[in-house]
Design a protein around this motif. Structure first.
Motif, PDB file in Angstrom:
ATOM      1  N   LEU A 223       0.887  -1.166  -0.191  1.00 50.49           N
ATOM      2  CA  LEU A 223      -0.189  -0.281  -0.108  1.00 50.49           C
ATOM      3  C   LEU A 223       1.236   1.497  -0.193  1.00 50.49           C
ATOM      4  O   LEU A 223       1.004   2.545  -0.699  1.00 50.49           O
ATOM      5  N   LEU A 224       2.244   1.051   0.560  1.00 51.95           N
ATOM      6  CA  LEU A 224       2.962   2.611   1.061  1.00 51.95           C
ATOM      7  C   LEU A 224       3.072   2.908  -0.213  1.00 51.95           C
ATOM      8  O   LEU A 224       3.819   3.639  -1.143  1.00 51.95           O
ATOM      9  N   LYS A 225       4.069   2.317  -0.897  1.00 51.10           N
ATOM     10  CA  LYS A 225       4.277   2.001  -2.553  1.00 51.10           C
ATOM     11  C   LYS A 225       3.373   2.598  -3.636  1.00 51.10           C
ATOM     12  O   LYS A 225       3.821   3.181  -3.946  1.00 51.10           O
ATOM     13  N   GLY A 226       2.007   2.391  -3.395  1.00 52.50           N
ATOM     14  CA  GLY A 226       1.352   2.618  -4.753  1.00 52.50           C
ATOM     15  C   GLY A 226       0.605   3.954  -3.861  1.00 52.50           C
ATOM     16  O   GLY A 226       0.696   4.457  -5.248  1.00 52.50           O
ATOM     17  N   LEU A 227       1.028   4.259  -2.721  1.00 49.34           N
ATOM     18  CA  LEU A 227       0.697   4.973  -2.237  1.00 49.34           C
ATOM     19  C   LEU A 227       1.892   6.763  -2.915  1.00 49.34           C
ATOM     20  O   LEU A 227       1.476   7.628  -3.274  1.00 49.34           O
ATOM     21  N   ALA A 228       3.543   5.987  -2.452  1.00 45.46           N
ATOM     22  CA  ALA A 228       3.780   7.286  -3.179  1.00 45.46           C
ATOM     23  C   ALA A 228       4.378   7.004  -4.577  1.00 45.46           C
ATOM     24  O   ALA A 228       4.176   8.033  -5.000  1.00 45.46           O
ATOM     25  N   TRP A 229       3.741   5.890  -5.832  1.00 43.40           N
ATOM     26  CA  TRP A 229       3.649   6.730  -6.902  1.00 43.40           C
ATOM     27  C   TRP A 229       2.252   7.294  -7.595  1.00 43.40           C
ATOM     28  O   TRP A 229       2.620   8.014  -7.653  1.00 43.40           O
ATOM     29  N   ARG A 230       1.193   7.453  -6.995  1.00 48.55           N
ATOM     30  CA  ARG A 230       0.233   7.637  -7.448  1.00 48.55           C
ATOM     31  C   ARG A 230       0.518   9.699  -6.416  1.00 48.55           C
ATOM     32  O   ARG A 230      -0.158  10.038  -7.188  1.00 48.55           O
ATOM     33  N   SER A 231       0.963   9.345  -5.563  1.00 50.35           N
ATOM     34  CA  SER A 231       1.111  11.087  -4.675  1.00 50.35           C
ATOM     35  C   SER A 231       2.796  10.593  -4.201  1.00 50.35           C
ATOM     36  O   SER A 231       2.353  10.557  -2.424  1.00 50.35           O
ATOM     37  N   PRO A 232       3.656  11.537  -4.030  1.00 50.82           N
ATOM     38  CA  PRO A 232       4.598  11.945  -3.902  1.00 50.82           C
ATOM     39  C   PRO A 232       4.076  12.558  -2.799  1.00 50.82           C
ATOM     40  O   PRO A 232       5.561  12.406  -2.226  1.00 50.82           O
ATOM     41  N   GLU A 233       3.701  13.426  -2.947  1.00 49.23           N
ATOM     42  CA  GLU A 233       3.260  14.102  -0.945  1.00 49.23           C
ATOM     43  C   GLU A 233       2.323  14.012  -0.351  1.00 49.23           C
ATOM     44  O   GLU A 233       1.657  14.970   0.267  1.00 49.23           O
ATOM     45  N   VAL A 234       2.186  12.284  -0.450  1.00 49.53           N
ATOM     46  CA  VAL A 234       1.340  11.906   0.468  1.00 49.53           C
ATOM     47  C   VAL A 234       1.548  12.095   1.910  1.00 49.53           C
ATOM     48  O   VAL A 234       0.824  12.142   3.471  1.00 49.53           O
ATOM     49  N   TRP A 235       2.697  12.026   1.921  1.00 48.74           N
ATOM     50  CA  TRP A 235       3.565  12.089   3.410  1.00 48.74           C
ATOM     51  C   TRP A 235       4.421  13.423   3.835  1.00 48.74           C
ATOM     52  O   TRP A 235       5.405  13.191   3.385  1.00 48.74           O
ATOM     53  N   PRO A 236       3.132  14.488   4.217  1.00 46.39           N
ATOM     54  CA  PRO A 236       4.510  15.823   4.523  1.00 46.39           C
ATOM     55  C   PRO A 236       5.234  15.728   5.440  1.00 46.39           C
ATOM     56  O   PRO A 236       5.435  14.886   6.569  1.00 46.39           O
ATOM     57  N   ASP A 237       6.165  16.566   5.237  1.00 48.21           N
ATOM     58  CA  ASP A 237       7.022  16.789   6.251  1.00 48.21           C
ATOM     59  C   ASP A 237       7.104  17.230   7.906  1.00 48.21           C
ATOM     60  O   ASP A 237       8.196  17.646   8.646  1.00 48.21           O
ATOM     61  N   THR A 238       5.756  18.402   7.542  1.00 49.47           N
ATOM     62  CA  THR A 238       5.810  18.632   8.659  1.00 49.47           C
ATOM     63  C   THR A 238       4.553  17.837   9.636  1.00 49.47           C
ATOM     64  O   THR A 238       3.514  17.529   8.973  1.00 49.47           O
ATOM     65  N   TYR A 239       4.917  18.007  10.732  1.00 47.36           N
ATOM     66  CA  TYR A 239       3.699  17.319  11.409  1.00 47.36           C
ATOM     67  C   TYR A 239       4.026  17.694  13.297  1.00 47.36           C
ATOM     68  O   TYR A 239       4.734  18.028  13.164  1.00 47.36           O
ATOM     69  N   ARG A 240       3.064  17.432  14.316  1.00 50.00           N
ATOM     70  CA  ARG A 240       3.370  17.178  15.331  1.00 50.00           C
ATOM     71  C   ARG A 240       3.008  16.414  16.122  1.00 50.00           C
ATOM     72  O   ARG A 240       2.426  15.253  16.372  1.00 50.00           O
ATOM     73  N   ALA A 241       4.505  16.290  17.149  1.00 52.06           N
ATOM     74  CA  ALA A 241       4.423  15.218  18.162  1.00 52.06           C
ATOM     75  C   ALA A 241       2.849  15.460  19.278  1.00 52.06           C
ATOM     76  O   ALA A 241       3.572  16.301  19.278  1.00 52.06           O
ATOM     77  N   VAL A 242       2.215  13.861  19.408  1.00 52.07           N
ATOM     78  CA  VAL A 242       1.597  14.111  21.011  1.00 52.07           C
ATOM     79  C   VAL A 242       1.559  12.616  20.901  1.00 52.07           C
ATOM     80  O   VAL A 242       1.799  11.678  20.234  1.00 52.07           O
ATOM     81  N   ARG A 243      -0.113  12.393  21.689  1.00 49.51           N
ATOM     82  CA  ARG A 243       0.241  11.644  22.329  1.00 49.51           C
ATOM     83  C   ARG A 243      -1.610  10.647  21.987  1.00 49.51           C
ATOM     84  O   ARG A 243      -2.195  11.465  22.344  1.00 49.51           O
ATOM     85  N   ILE A 244      -2.153  10.200  21.573  1.00 46.65           N
ATOM     86  CA  ILE A 244      -3.038   9.248  20.584  1.00 46.65           C
ATOM     87  C   ILE A 244      -3.035   8.096  21.182  1.00 46.65           C
ATOM     88  O   ILE A 244      -2.973   6.906  21.794  1.00 46.65           O
ATOM     89  N   ASN A 245      -3.761   7.653  21.957  1.00 46.87           N
ATOM     90  CA  ASN A 245      -4.944   6.728  22.962  1.00 46.87           C
ATOM     91  C   ASN A 245      -3.883   5.884  23.420  1.00 46.87           C
ATOM     92  O   ASN A 245      -3.554   4.761  23.241  1.00 46.87           O
ATOM     93  N   GLY A 246      -2.172   7.130  23.735  1.00 50.41           N
ATOM     94  CA  GLY A 246      -2.182   6.585  24.928  1.00 50.41           C
ATOM     95  C   GLY A 246      -0.540   5.839  24.182  1.00 50.41           C
ATOM     96  O   GLY A 246       0.585   5.116  24.642  1.00 50.41           O
ATOM     97  N   TYR A 247      -0.718   5.819  22.495  1.00 53.25           N
ATOM     98  CA  TYR A 247       0.259   5.745  22.556  1.00 53.25           C
ATOM     99  C   TYR A 247       1.231   6.863  21.076  1.00 53.25           C
ATOM    100  O   TYR A 247       0.449   8.159  21.098  1.00 53.25           O
ATOM    101  N   PRO A 248       2.394   6.732  20.634  1.00 53.56           N
ATOM    102  CA  PRO A 248       3.736   8.161  20.314  1.00 53.56           C
ATOM    103  C   PRO A 248       1.758   8.122  18.635  1.00 53.56           C
ATOM    104  O   PRO A 248       1.710   6.971  18.368  1.00 53.56           O
TER     105      PRO A 248
END
Length: 288
Positions: A223-248
């Motif tokens: 799936l990840l390979k397919g996403l990268a092929w269809r939309s190279p910018e699907v994973w932005p390099d800007t994000y904010r770290a939080v805790r979600i349901n106790g997980y990183p």
């Protein structure tokens, strides 16, 4: 003049009621509505209650059961995999909830139970109500409640994770995944994923998402390979770290709007689960 119950017992019980309702319903918005309904009932009939906390827990439990039963058809018709509404906490804040009791894996295990099994398990095993009190709350006999608890316990026995990964290590693991995904580095991703890892994306039919859970490292990588092929910018390099349901977790500004990603780490520093929330109905807090 009709006596009005004191607001203080309700306010003292509110955090407990919210924790119970969220675990029952998997939605912060629905939990807030259920607790608000309990408040309205308390205002109408709580003046002469001898044990306010027990009364409020009983009332909230029954309200949640009604909501679960009413939502059964809606849940069955849900488009794609269902995930609980993310419980987001800042890393700088001490966790309000025990991570193992709000983890995505645990809440998904609860989702597989019947409404009554879920209520019995939460009231007895999580909130330490005795069987007699649970039976009174749910209008069942004590032997029936014990049987429901045993059945529920068997279903969720393996769902509570043991978090042996430090917050710093978990944050590095999440960042490493995002970096490898953004670069479409398949080998780096392979090294980060446990062999039996799962990836679940919830778009609710409102945004693009996989219509089935991805099970196993190879399935996720495809799936990840397919996403990268269809939309190279699907994973932005800007994000904010939080805790979600106790997980990183991360709050990510994707091209089509915000999403959250929760990462379930293993003891050996790999990823056992990746949970993407893309359904805008469950991200109202981020959408303003």
């Amino acid at each position: 003049m009709e006596a009005r119950p004191d607001v203080e017992p309700f306010e003292a019980a509110r955090p407990r009621l919210m924790r119970l309702a969220y675990r029952m319903l998997g939605s912060l918005a629905e939990a807030e509505d259920a607790v608000q309904d309990a408040w309205l009932r308390w205002r109408r009939g709580g003046a002469d209650v001898a044990d306010p906390t027990a009364w409020l827990v009983r009332t909230t439990s029954r309200l949640c059961l009604d909501r679960l039963r009413a939502a059964k058809t809606q849940r069955e018709a849900y488009r794609g995999p269902w995930l609980p509404e993310p419980l987001i906490e800042e890393l700088s804040v001490d966790p309000v909830e025990r991570a193992e009791d709000v983890s995505v894996a645990f809440l998904l295990a609860l989702e597989r139970l019947s409404p009554l099994e879920r209520a019995v398990f939460l009231l007895h095993d999580v909130f330490d109500e005795d069987y007699e009190a649970v039976a009174a709350t749910l209008g069942r006999t004590e032997p029936a409640v014990r049987q429901l608890a045993a059945r529920a316990r068997a279903h969720v026995a393996e769902a509570r994770p043991r978090f042996a990964v430090s917050q710093e290590a978990a944050a590095k693991l999440a960042a490493a995944f995002m970096d490898a995904a953004a670069r479409n580095d398949v080998e780096a991703l392979r090294g980060l994923l446990a062999e039996d890892a799962v990836m679940v994306t919830d778009g609710g039919g409102k945004r693009k998402a996989s219509l089935r859970p991805l099970v196993g490292r190879d399935d996720i990588l495809a799936l990840l390979k397919g996403l990268a092929w269809r939309s190279p910018e699907v994973w932005p390099d800007t994000y904010r770290a939080v805790r979600i349901n106790g997980y990183p977790g991360l709050i990510v500004e994707a091209p089509d709007g915000p999403m959250t990603i929760a990462f379930e780490p293993t003891e050996d520093g790999r990823l056992a689960g990746i949970y993407l929330m893309r359904n805008p109905d469950k991200l109202r807090g981020l959408l303003g």
